[in-house]
Structure formats: C-alpha cells, structure tokens
Design a protein around this motif. Structure first.
Motif, PDB file in Angstrom:
ATOM      1  N   GLU A  73      60.746  39.737  37.713  1.00  0.00           N
ATOM      2  CA  GLU A  73      59.406  40.321  37.759  1.00  0.00           C
ATOM      3  C   GLU A  73      58.684  40.024  39.071  1.00  0.00           C
ATOM      4  OE1 GLU A  73      55.088  40.253  35.462  1.00  0.00           O
ATOM      5  OE2 GLU A  73      56.402  38.496  35.415  1.00  0.00           O
ATOM      6  N   VAL A  74      58.006  41.032  39.580  1.00  0.00           N
ATOM      7  CA  VAL A  74      57.006  40.878  40.635  1.00  0.00           C
ATOM      8  C   VAL A  74      55.709  41.391  40.028  1.00  0.00           C
ATOM      9  CG1 VAL A  74      56.221  41.590  42.915  1.00  0.00           C
ATOM     10  CG2 VAL A  74      58.654  41.206  42.518  1.00  0.00           C
ATOM     11  N   HIS A  75      54.829  40.477  39.637  1.00  0.00           N
ATOM     12  CA  HIS A  75      53.575  40.926  39.029  1.00  0.00           C
ATOM     13  C   HIS A  75      52.606  41.330  40.128  1.00  0.00           C
ATOM     14  CE1 HIS A  75      50.377  41.541  36.295  1.00  0.00           C
ATOM     15  NE2 HIS A  75      49.655  40.539  36.754  1.00  0.00           N
ATOM     16  N   HIS A  76      51.972  42.474  39.926  1.00  0.00           N
ATOM     17  CA  HIS A  76      51.068  43.037  40.930  1.00  0.00           C
ATOM     18  C   HIS A  76      49.688  43.226  40.306  1.00  0.00           C
ATOM     19  CE1 HIS A  76      49.661  45.156  44.359  1.00  0.00           C
ATOM     20  NE2 HIS A  76      49.735  46.364  43.842  1.00  0.00           N
ATOM     21  N   PRO A  77      48.845  42.202  40.392  1.00  0.00           N
ATOM     22  CA  PRO A  77      47.517  42.297  39.767  1.00  0.00           C
ATOM     23  C   PRO A  77      46.684  43.459  40.295  1.00  0.00           C
ATOM     24  CG  PRO A  77      48.016  40.030  40.387  1.00  0.00           C
ATOM     25  CD  PRO A  77      49.066  40.887  41.020  1.00  0.00           C
ATOM     26  N   ALA A  78      46.922  43.857  41.557  1.00  0.00           N
ATOM     27  CA  ALA A  78      46.136  44.947  42.157  1.00  0.00           C
ATOM     28  C   ALA A  78      46.819  46.294  41.959  1.00  0.00           C
ATOM     29  CB  ALA A  78      45.918  44.663  43.646  1.00  0.00           C
ATOM     30  N   TRP A  79      47.490  46.474  40.836  1.00  0.00           N
ATOM     31  CA  TRP A  79      48.246  47.702  40.564  1.00  0.00           C
ATOM     32  C   TRP A  79      47.379  48.955  40.615  1.00  0.00           C
ATOM     33  CZ3 TRP A  79      46.456  50.580  36.554  1.00  0.00           C
ATOM     34  CH2 TRP A  79      45.663  49.923  35.601  1.00  0.00           C
ATOM     35  N   SER A  80      46.086  48.804  40.306  1.00  0.00           N
ATOM     36  CA  SER A  80      45.200  49.975  40.274  1.00  0.00           C
ATOM     37  C   SER A  80      44.965  50.570  41.660  1.00  0.00           C
ATOM     38  CB  SER A  80      43.854  49.613  39.642  1.00  0.00           C
ATOM     39  OG  SER A  80      43.206  48.600  40.394  1.00  0.00           O
ATOM     40  N   ARG A  81      45.398  49.894  42.701  1.00  0.00           N
ATOM     41  CA  ARG A  81      45.263  50.423  44.066  1.00  0.00           C
ATOM     42  C   ARG A  81      46.278  51.523  44.359  1.00  0.00           C
ATOM     43  NH1 ARG A  81      44.366  44.777  47.487  1.00  0.00           N
ATOM     44  NH2 ARG A  81      42.364  44.220  46.537  1.00  0.00           N
ATOM     45  N   GLY A  82      47.226  51.710  43.457  1.00  0.00           N
ATOM     46  CA  GLY A  82      48.142  52.832  43.603  1.00  0.00           C
ATOM     47  C   GLY A  82      49.581  52.461  43.869  1.00  0.00           C
ATOM     48  N   MET A  83      50.420  53.495  43.859  1.00  0.00           N
ATOM     49  CA  MET A  83      51.863  53.299  43.997  1.00  0.00           C
ATOM     50  C   MET A  83      52.243  52.636  45.316  1.00  0.00           C
ATOM     51  SD  MET A  83      54.996  56.057  43.806  1.00  0.00           S
ATOM     52  CE  MET A  83      54.600  56.556  42.135  1.00  0.00           C
ATOM     53  N   GLY A  84      51.548  53.000  46.385  1.00  0.00           N
ATOM     54  CA  GLY A  84      51.860  52.409  47.680  1.00  0.00           C
ATOM     55  C   GLY A  84      51.743  50.900  47.645  1.00  0.00           C
ATOM     56  N   SER A  85      50.725  50.402  46.984  1.00  0.00           N
ATOM     57  CA  SER A  85      50.528  48.956  46.901  1.00  0.00           C
ATOM     58  C   SER A  85      51.611  48.308  46.037  1.00  0.00           C
ATOM     59  CB  SER A  85      49.136  48.626  46.352  1.00  0.00           C
ATOM     60  OG  SER A  85      48.997  49.019  45.002  1.00  0.00           O
ATOM     61  N   SER A  86      52.095  49.022  45.020  1.00  0.00           N
ATOM     62  CA  SER A  86      53.172  48.488  44.180  1.00  0.00           C
ATOM     63  C   SER A  86      54.483  48.420  44.958  1.00  0.00           C
ATOM     64  CB  SER A  86      53.348  49.360  42.933  1.00  0.00           C
ATOM     65  OG  SER A  86      52.248  49.229  42.063  1.00  0.00           O
ATOM     66  N   LEU A 154      56.057  48.840  53.903  1.00  0.00           N
ATOM     67  CA  LEU A 154      54.982  47.842  53.809  1.00  0.00           C
ATOM     68  C   LEU A 154      53.652  48.373  54.337  1.00  0.00           C
ATOM     69  CD1 LEU A 154      56.972  44.669  54.887  1.00  0.00           C
ATOM     70  CD2 LEU A 154      55.987  45.109  52.622  1.00  0.00           C
ATOM     71  N   SER A 155      53.675  49.528  54.986  1.00  0.00           N
ATOM     72  CA  SER A 155      52.439  50.100  55.529  1.00  0.00           C
ATOM     73  C   SER A 155      51.833  51.152  54.608  1.00  0.00           C
ATOM     74  CB  SER A 155      52.700  50.722  56.903  1.00  0.00           C
ATOM     75  OG  SER A 155      53.451  51.925  56.778  1.00  0.00           O
ATOM     76  N   LEU A 156      52.484  51.434  53.484  1.00  0.00           N
ATOM     77  CA  LEU A 156      51.966  52.440  52.559  1.00  0.00           C
ATOM     78  C   LEU A 156      50.628  52.003  51.989  1.00  0.00           C
ATOM     79  CD1 LEU A 156      55.239  53.351  50.614  1.00  0.00           C
ATOM     80  CD2 LEU A 156      54.104  54.698  52.400  1.00  0.00           C
ATOM     81  N   GLU A 157      49.736  52.948  51.823  1.00  0.00           N
ATOM     82  CA  GLU A 157      48.386  52.659  51.343  1.00  0.00           C
ATOM     83  C   GLU A 157      48.074  53.438  50.074  1.00  0.00           C
ATOM     84  OE1 GLU A 157      46.307  50.514  52.533  1.00  0.00           O
ATOM     85  OE2 GLU A 157      47.272  49.979  54.431  1.00  0.00           O
ATOM     86  N   GLY A 158      47.190  52.879  49.275  1.00  0.00           N
ATOM     87  CA  GLY A 158      46.655  53.577  48.121  1.00  0.00           C
ATOM     88  C   GLY A 158      47.707  54.152  47.194  1.00  0.00           C
TER      89      GLY A 158
END
Length: 195
Positions: A73-86, A154-158
């Motif tokens: 698992e890689v937990h991503h608390p800021a998941w709501s920022r979008g697929m790029g952040s995931s 790693l540069s993907l946004e939102g």
C-alpha cells in the motif's frame, strides 16, 4: 514474462478516488463475483514486482478486499487532488533499480492476464519506449513507462492522468479492446453487470 523474471518492472494500481460520478466506491464493485480492486491487483501482481496500490478514499474497505494479495500500500491522504497526485504518490515509492512501471486503473474490469502479458512482451522488445493500450483510435492505460519518463510522471498536476505523456511521445501501442471498458457512471455499471 512474469513478475519473477528479473525485469525490474514495478506496478502501480490506482484505487484512491472517491468515485463521485458513480455514487459508490468503484474499487469495491464486483465483476464475476470478485471486487474490481482485487481482480486488478491479482492480475498486476503476475507481471510486476513490487506491486503498489495507491489508496485514498475507502481505504479500510479497499485493504480488506485485498487481504492475502502481494500488493504494497501507498496511502495517499491528498487523493482528492486528482489522479495526477495519485500517480506521483505511487512513483515516489518506486525503488532506484526499477527500470519501468506499469500503471493500471482498478476499474478497467475487462482487462485480463493475457492483455498484460502482451503489453509486457511489447515493452520488453522496446524497453526505452512508452508502451500502452490502444482501442478505438485512442491510447491509454494500462501503460508501461520507462524510467526516463518518471520525472514527467512526478510533474503531473491535479486530475490529469498520464495520457498526455502517451500522446506527446511516440508510444508503442498494443491493440487492447478490453481497455475500453471502465466504470465511471451508473450507466457503465449497468453495462458491466450485463457483460
């Protein structure tokens, strides 16, 4: 090609989203009696090592559905920022000796073992090139990105996914009709139930 073949191909399964358009967690929907996230994880684990899953919304339920699998698992608390952040969260977890990463979406319910087998074989024949699925004139996931593309990932946004990297370069496209089927809306859920 299998996960133990020493190819340094890691896997990232994206399963962090809140499924807002669907109205319920797509990760946990069942296809042929199995949760989508578990089906995708088991398929991905056959060809990648290590295999990571990016969790976010519905974390507890998602991990429960994955009990007994080999995913990390890689937990991503800021998941709501979008697929790029995931995607960024998953790529940050990769080892330094990783040569490439295979990214798969948990809701591509028709993807089978044979699809990933052909994708991996195509990548092995041209390991410096992005290798991706092709269907109905489109290019997209599942896709394999060589290490040279990690900085771009790693540069993907939102909410932007990695498709822009695929279309911007000269991707090695593998015909994969199954990749066209995913679940985003109640209507697509009905289509899945009937297939």
């Amino acid at each position: 090609m299998t996960a133990d073949s020493g190819n340094s191909l890691a896997g990232i399964l994206l399963a962090a989203g809140g499924s807002s358009r669907l109205g319920q967690p797509k990760q946990l929907l069942k296809y042929r009696g199995e949760a989508l996230v578990r089906r995708a994880a088991q398929c991905l684990c056959s060809y990648t090592y290590p295999t990571f899953i990016v969790t976010g919304a519905y974390r507890k339920e998602t991990l429960s559905a994955l009990a007994g699998t080999a995913v990390r698992e890689v937990h991503h608390p800021a998941w709501s920022r979008g697929m790029g952040s995931s995607i960024r969260a998953g790529v940050k977890a990769l080892d330094e000796d990783c040569k490439a990463v295979l990214i798969l979406l948990c809701d591509q319910y028709r993807i089978e073992d044979t699809d990933l087998s052909r994708l991996c074989a195509a990548w092995a024949a041209s390991p410096a090139t992005i290798t991706c699925a092709s269907w109905s004139g489109r290019l997209g996931p599942p896709a394999i990105f060589p290490r040279s593309e990690f900085s771009a990932l790693l540069s993907l946004e939102g909410d932007e996914g990695a498709r822009k990297l695929i279309t911007a370069g000269h991707a090695n496209a593998v015909p994969m009709p199954h990749a066209a089927h995913d679940v985003d809306t109640p209507q697509s859920m009905e289509t899945m139930a009937q297939s």
